[in-house]
Design a protein around this motif. Structure first.
Motif, short mmCIF file in Angstrom:
data_model
loop_
_atom_site.label_atom_id
_atom_site.label_comp_id
_atom_site.label_asym_id
_atom_site.label_seq_id
_atom_site.Cartn_x
_atom_site.Cartn_y
_atom_site.Cartn_z
N VAL A 235 -1.20 -20.16 39.21
CA VAL A 235 -1.04 -21.29 40.13
C VAL A 235 -1.31 -20.82 41.55
N GLU A 236 -2.22 -21.48 42.18
CA GLU A 236 -2.56 -21.10 43.53
C GLU A 236 -1.36 -21.38 44.46
N LYS A 237 -1.02 -20.34 45.18
CA LYS A 237 0.05 -20.49 46.17
C LYS A 237 -0.57 -20.43 47.58
N LYS A 238 0.01 -21.11 48.44
CA LYS A 238 -0.51 -21.12 49.80
C LYS A 238 -0.27 -19.76 50.42
N SER A 239 -1.38 -19.12 50.89
CA SER A 239 -1.31 -17.77 51.41
C SER A 239 -1.28 -17.82 52.93
N ALA A 240 -0.46 -16.95 53.52
CA ALA A 240 -0.37 -16.85 54.98
C ALA A 240 -1.52 -16.03 55.54
N ALA A 241 -2.11 -15.12 54.70
CA ALA A 241 -3.18 -14.24 55.18
C ALA A 241 -4.55 -14.81 54.89
N PHE A 242 -4.73 -15.46 53.73
CA PHE A 242 -6.04 -15.94 53.32
C PHE A 242 -6.10 -17.46 53.47
N ALA A 243 -7.15 -17.90 54.18
CA ALA A 243 -7.42 -19.34 54.22
C ALA A 243 -8.19 -19.75 52.97
N LYS A 244 -8.98 -18.83 52.46
CA LYS A 244 -9.74 -19.07 51.23
C LYS A 244 -9.83 -17.74 50.48
N ILE A 245 -9.42 -17.77 49.21
CA ILE A 245 -9.39 -16.53 48.42
C ILE A 245 -10.66 -16.41 47.61
N LEU A 246 -10.78 -15.28 46.88
CA LEU A 246 -11.93 -15.04 45.99
C LEU A 246 -11.88 -15.99 44.81
N ASP A 247 -13.08 -16.27 44.27
CA ASP A 247 -13.13 -17.03 43.03
C ASP A 247 -12.51 -16.21 41.90
N PRO A 248 -12.01 -16.88 40.88
CA PRO A 248 -11.38 -16.11 39.78
C PRO A 248 -12.33 -15.15 39.09
N ALA A 249 -13.63 -15.47 38.97
CA ALA A 249 -14.56 -14.60 38.27
C ALA A 249 -15.95 -14.84 38.81
N TYR A 250 -16.77 -13.76 38.75
CA TYR A 250 -18.17 -13.82 39.14
C TYR A 250 -19.01 -13.28 37.99
N GLN A 251 -20.19 -13.79 37.84
CA GLN A 251 -21.10 -13.33 36.77
C GLN A 251 -22.46 -13.05 37.39
N LYS A 268 -7.77 -11.17 63.00
CA LYS A 268 -7.39 -9.83 63.43
C LYS A 268 -6.86 -8.96 62.29
N LEU A 269 -6.59 -9.54 61.15
CA LEU A 269 -6.06 -8.75 60.03
C LEU A 269 -7.13 -7.78 59.52
N GLU A 270 -6.65 -6.60 59.10
CA GLU A 270 -7.56 -5.58 58.53
C GLU A 270 -7.75 -5.85 57.03
N TYR A 311 -10.36 -6.44 44.02
CA TYR A 311 -9.40 -7.21 44.84
C TYR A 311 -9.52 -6.76 46.29
N VAL A 312 -9.06 -7.66 47.16
CA VAL A 312 -9.13 -7.43 48.60
C VAL A 312 -7.73 -7.62 49.16
N THR A 313 -7.33 -6.76 50.12
CA THR A 313 -6.01 -6.83 50.72
C THR A 313 -6.17 -7.18 52.20
N ALA A 314 -5.23 -8.01 52.68
CA ALA A 314 -5.15 -8.37 54.10
C ALA A 314 -3.68 -8.38 54.47
N GLY A 315 -3.26 -7.38 55.19
CA GLY A 315 -1.83 -7.25 55.47
C GLY A 315 -1.10 -6.87 54.20
N ASP A 316 -0.06 -7.66 53.87
CA ASP A 316 0.71 -7.37 52.66
C ASP A 316 0.27 -8.21 51.49
N GLU A 317 -0.77 -9.00 51.63
CA GLU A 317 -1.20 -9.88 50.56
C GLU A 317 -2.56 -9.41 50.05
N LYS A 318 -2.83 -9.83 48.80
CA LYS A 318 -4.13 -9.50 48.21
C LYS A 318 -4.54 -10.62 47.28
#
Length: 1078
Positions: A235-251, A268-270, A311-318
């Motif tokens: 279930v997608e949860k609203k993220s404080a770091a990501f406005a838009k996350i990665l797609d679940p899968a790529y082919q 400014k997040l790394e 996976y990609v991390t931004a702050g404490d979220e990924k």
């Protein structure tokens, strides 16, 4: 075997009104079933470190379940039981399809318990349970086993049908599985379909449609794909770091480029990118871009190793995603072509595919070709070109060959035929000498194999016989030709009705074997005895033997001297040997291969002639000194010594004076009566025997010498005269007193040596005895003494010399044979010198005879001959002792003692027995320590019938271990020693191992193990209830392994009742137990 992985079946909606699945929950099981399984295994584990997990297996395959228990806090091994269902104990079902094992790792202190199911069947499926107990602790775990039938052929060829996941994001993920494609040889090529994103279909489909989609698009590893999507779907949860996350899968296709994009809420997040937990650094393969709040990663030239989790991390979220790399199907661009070839040729079948180094399978008549180091098939890959190479094609290689890829196939027929065969070099007949090399060689027009036969039978290769095939040339090489190698040889090429014959004739020049004779080929025979001289001969064809003497041929017949011919020997027979038979005999052999000649010297020996009459040169009161000359003829053998006899002149009874041979020609008889006339005579002795006596000597009378005059005084002295007076001797012998002899000398006394009588002859002592000789002498002033041995100075470290004014002593503490020799004594006073010699002989027991041979066997008699020993012990050989032994018992019995000749005939032997003989040498010290035995045995066979000993093959006593007396279930009383007994047999002797509950008993002081004559015993010292369990005795040798088990139950006396637990005795109860019969 690795632990089985429990596979989850995709759930289906059972009812139409079921609550819809959560978003990204593809492949989840029904909530109730999952909850039950989690509750079953989610209890806090009391003993288990690792619990057995459920698994899936196909029919006929194997699977292993593993449970681990940590023994850090346990004093002894816990008890583990395996169940199927609720009550079925699997310990009693162990056998061909079920094995239970247990091991213990000492450094980690972990017990590992394994249950292995072998060749699973459908009825093995179900629920299983593992229970572990230790004292008051208990733990259990349930798991399921699913058994499926083997899958059939896939309905179509598609790249998706080979898409099989072997792991989650591992290096081997995405490997192609050709097992489904290769089960059908003829498959129609499918038309190209438009690209379909299967992941999008699965994500948007209902769980009830998963199998339909998998069947439609050829997905074989549906469960693996659903597992990976199951982790991504959440279930997608609203993220404080990501406005838009990665797609679940790529082919992406293999070799293509993929783009990952995330949008940050705060630019400014790394941001850090990861692949399988490893951080990704920028490179030519991985390119990073920043566009406002977007963070983009490009992956160039995607390969199968890039198929993984990112996976990609931004702050404490990924946020994470899955990348699936798809490999395009391999097409056959150049088809196989039908080919014709001849046997023995190299055949190449060639095709081309659409990709370099692609996976390609080759088939022959529908069966896959697997190349190997011993296979004639070899597969060569050159980029897109694939070549099947067949070295040395045969008719069996004629078949339909096909090649298959993931996107197509091609087939062609190969026909292999025979070429016309020509004989370039035929075999030729050969005549070779024995021991030389036989080489049969032929050459044919084709490089094919063939078979060799001899007299119609196949030729077998050995170390001596080699079959060589090099190209078109065939050889049969026989090293060291033997007579049995003669025959008709034929070479037949394989697959052709042609034969090449040749005859081999083996000849051998005649040879005369004289190994049993002396270096100068001399044969000695005793006069009057029979000589049967058998000379081994060889040659092929058998040679003709001719004996001759002085250019006169010796004919075969019935004369006293005759020749006898046999297939492997020629014999010269002299019935009654005479002195005139001595001489040189010649033997000539002749056959078609050559001639041979040898000369043999025959020496006939006899008793020596009697010596001439001895002469008496000196007499005393009871002794005399006699001398004689050797006999004119020694009988052909050296004179060993003499025997001396004497008698009174008026008597006719002769008395032997010496029992040891006298080697000198002088002798001193003693102990005679003064005034009585005597006569003496001599016997000569050689190796053959004793001669006749000599003529008696002239009679002589022993007379005593008068004693010296007494009271000699000087009466008066003038310038020219001296007047002396004396009285007559006190003792005057029987000869009376005839007068006096006066002597005078200048001042001083000239030296004189008085040798004792017993030293005038050779002084003989045995090895180890002491030698102490006292030699008196006279002379004034004190003379100078000099001792020498064999002309050299005496070594005073070995021989002690002590001198006084009147005598000299020679002393040897322990005589050795090296002390033998001639000792010279010289006494010197001024210019006067006196010399004397003493002969000392140190003797020892002789060595055994050199060679003992069986000359002839006839009837109940055996003729033996032997040669004297090399070492006679420094004394003359006085005789021989002959013993016999039956081959069955090998107990030795003496048949002849003190025998003087070097040949003998043993009689009265038992018909049907087989005998060995041995001979001891004898001298004055006794018999030799060892005896020389005949190498061959003498078989006393019945006349007219030759008995051939049967040939028995060696019996093979080797045997796999087998228990002849099993272990039995036993009850024991705590505190009293208990024993477990069984018996086992096997050859080689088996190694015995005792085990308790499948764990080997090693270096445990509570146990003692015995093995005596196959009876194996395990003693348990003062057992306690914890020593109860299943005991196993295991026997192992090179031929096999066998085990046998029994159960031991230990009972404890608790207040008079047999109960488990620690014993608690009532007062006086412990003493009564010793008298109570349990």
């Amino acid at each position: 075997m690795p632990e089985p992985t429990k596979k989850e079946e995709p759930s289906k909606e059972k009812e139409a009104g079921t609550t819809p699945a959560k978003e990204w929950s593809l492949g989840e099981s029904p909530a109730g079933e999952e909850q039950d399984k989690q509750n079953a295994n989610s209890q806090v584990s009391v003993l288990f470190v690792e619990k057995p997990q459920g698994g899936t297996v196909k029919v006929g395959e194997n699977i292993t379940f593993i449970a681990k228990v940590k023994a850090e806090d346990l004093l002894r091994k816990p008890t583990v039981k395996w169940f199927k269902g609720k009550w079925m104990d699997l310990a009693s079902k162990a056998g061909k399809h079920l094995q239970l094992k247990e091991t213990f790792e000492r450094h980690t202190r972990i017990y590992t318990f394994e249950m292995q199911i072998i060749q699973a069947k459908e009825n093995y499926a179900g629920n299983y349970r593992c229970e572990v107990t230790y004292k008051d602790k208990f733990d259990t775990c349930s798991f399921d086993l699913e058994v499926h039938e083997s899958t059939g052929t896939t309905p179509s060829i598609d790249i998706r049908s080979a898409f099989k996941r072997s792991g989650e994001g591992q290096d081997d993920a995405g490997e192609l599985d050709f097992s489904g494609l290769l089960k059908r040889r003829e498959v129609k090529q499918q038309e190209e379909e438009p690209e379909v994103d299967v992941w999008e279909l699965l994500k948007n489909a209902k769980p009830s449609e998963y199998e339909k989609i998998a069947f439609q698009y050829g997905i074989t590893d549906l469960r693996g794909m659903l597992k990976r999507l199951k982790r991504m779907r959440r279930v997608e949860k609203k993220s404080a770091a990501f406005a838009k996350i990665l797609d679940p899968a790529y082919q992406v296709d293999k070799g293509g480029r993929v783009r990952f994009v995330v949008e940050l809420a705060d630019p400014k997040l790394e941001v850090k990118w990861f692949k399988n937990g490893q951080e990704i650094r920028p490179s030519t393969k991985y390119i990073f871009e920043h566009k406002g709040c977007q963070r983009i990663m490009f992956i160039n030239n995607c390969q199968m190793t890039d198929d993984s989790e990112y996976y990609v991390t931004a702050g404490d979220e990924k946020c994470s995603t899955e990348l699936f790399v798809r490999e395009p199907p391999i097409m056959v661009t150049k088809q196989l072509e039908d080919t014709n070839a001849y046997c023995g040729e190299r055949v190449e079948l060639e095709c081309e595919v659409s990709e370099d180094d692609a996976n390609v399978k080759w088939f022959k008549n529908g069966e896959e070709i697997i190349p190997g180091p011993k296979s004639r098939y070899r597969i060569k890959v050159e980029g897109k070109k694939h070549i099947l190479i067949i070295e040395g094609a045969t008719k069996a290689d004629s078949a339909e060959y096909s090649v298959m890829t993931t996107g197509g196939q091609s087939s062609a027929k190969l026909s292999v035929g025979l070429k016309p065969l020509k004989i370039l070099t035929p075999l030729t007949d050969q005549t070779v000498n024995l021991g030389k090399e036989i080489c049969l060689k032929c050459e044919i027009s084709e490089n094919i194999s063939g078979k060799w036969t001899k007299n119609g039978l196949p030729v077998q290769e050995s170390d001596r016989l080699k079959v060589v095939h090099k190209g078109r040339i065939h050889k049969l090489v026989i090293a060291n030709a033997l007579i049995e190698d003669e025959g008709d040889y034929v070479f037949a090429p394989d697959a052709y009705n042609i034969t090449l014959p040749a005859k081999v004739h083996v000849i051998d020049p005649p040879k005369i074997i004289l190994d049993g004779l002396d270096a100068d080929n001399t044969v000695t025979v005793i006069a009057g005895s029979k000589l049967r001289l058998e000379i081994p001969i060889s040659g092929e064809p058998p040679p003709k033997a001719i004996w001759s003497r002085a250019d006169k041929a010796i004919m075969e017949g019935s004369g006293r001297i005759r020749a006898e011919s046999y297939p492997d020997s020629s014999t010269l027979v002299i019935d009654v040997a005479e002195r005139d038979d001595s001489g040189v005999y010649h033997i000539n052999l002749k056959n078609e291969a050559g001639e041979a000649h040898a000369s043999i010297k025959i020496k006939v020996v006899d008793l020596p002639d009697p010596p001439v009459a001895p002469s008496v040169t000196e007499v005393g009161d009871d002794w005399c000194i006699m001398k004689w000359e050797p006999p004119a003829y020694d009988g052909g053998s050296p004179i060993l010594g003499y025997f001396i006899e004497r008698k009174k002149k008026q008597s006719s009874r002769w008395m032997r004076l010496n029992f040891d041979l006298c080697k000198e020609t002088t002798f001193e008889p003693k102990k005679m009566i003064e005034g009585v006339a005597y006569e003496v005579r001599i016997f000569a002795v050689n190796a053959i025997g004793i001669s006749k006596p000599s003529m008696p000597s002239k009679p002589f009378v022993p007379l005593a010498v008068t004693s010296p005059p007494t009271l000699l005084t000087v009466d008066s002295v003038t310038d020219t005269t001296v007047t002396m007076k004396w009285r007559p001797p006190d003792q005057i012998g029987a000869a009376g007193l005839d007068g006096y002899v006066l002597e005078y000398c200048f001042e001083g006394k000239p030296p004189k040596i008085r040798i004792p009588r017993h030293l005038k002859q050779t002084y003989i002592r045995r090895v180890g005895e002491a030698v102490n000789l006292v030699i008196p002498f006279q002379g004034k002033p004190r003379p100078e003494l000099t001792w020498k041995k064999d002309g050299a100075d005496i070594d005073k470290n070995q021989i002690n010399i002590r001198n006084s004014e009147t005598d000299t002593i020679i002393f040897i503490r322990k005589a050795e044979r090296s002390h033998s020799g001639k000792y010279d004594l010289q006494v010197k006073v001024d210019k006067f010198v006196e010399s004397a010699s003493i002969d000392i002989q140190i003797v020892d027991r002789p060595g055994p005879p050199q060679i003992v041979k069986i000359e002839d066997v006839w009837g109940e008699n055996v003729a033996l001959s032997w040669t004297p020993p090399k070492d006679d012990g420094n004394a003359a050989i006085t005789g021989y002792t002959i013993q016999k032994a039956d081959k069955k018992s090998m107990e030795w019995f003496t048949v002849i003692e003190h025998y003087h000749r070097t040949n003998a005939t043993i009689t009265e032997l038992v018909i049907g027995n087989e005998y060995y003989f041995r001979v001891f040498s004898e001298n004055m010290c006794g018999l030799s320590e060892d005896a020389t035995m005949t190498k061959e045995s003498a078989v006393i066979a019945k006349d007219g019938k030759i008995y051939k000993n049967p040939i028995y093959e060696d019996f093979d006593f080797s045997e796999a271990p087998m228990f002849t007396q099993p272990l039995v279930n036993t009850y024991a009383i705590a505190g009293y020693n208990a024993t477990l007994n069984c018996s086992v047999r096997g050859n080689p002797k088996p190694k015995i191992t005792w085990m308790k509950n499948k764990v080997a008993i090693v270096d445990d002081p509570r146990y003692r193990m015995f093995s005596n004559q196959g009876v194996c015993t395990l003693e348990i010292r003062k057992p306690s209830p914890y020593d109860g369990g299943t005991y196993c005795c295991k026997a192992v040798n090179d031929l096999g392994t066998v085990e046998i088990e029994c159960k031991l139950e230990v009972k404890v006396i608790y207040q008079g009742v047999n109960t488990p637990g620690q014993p608690v005795f009532l007062e006086g109860q412990q003493q009564l137990l010793h008298n109570k019969d349990f």
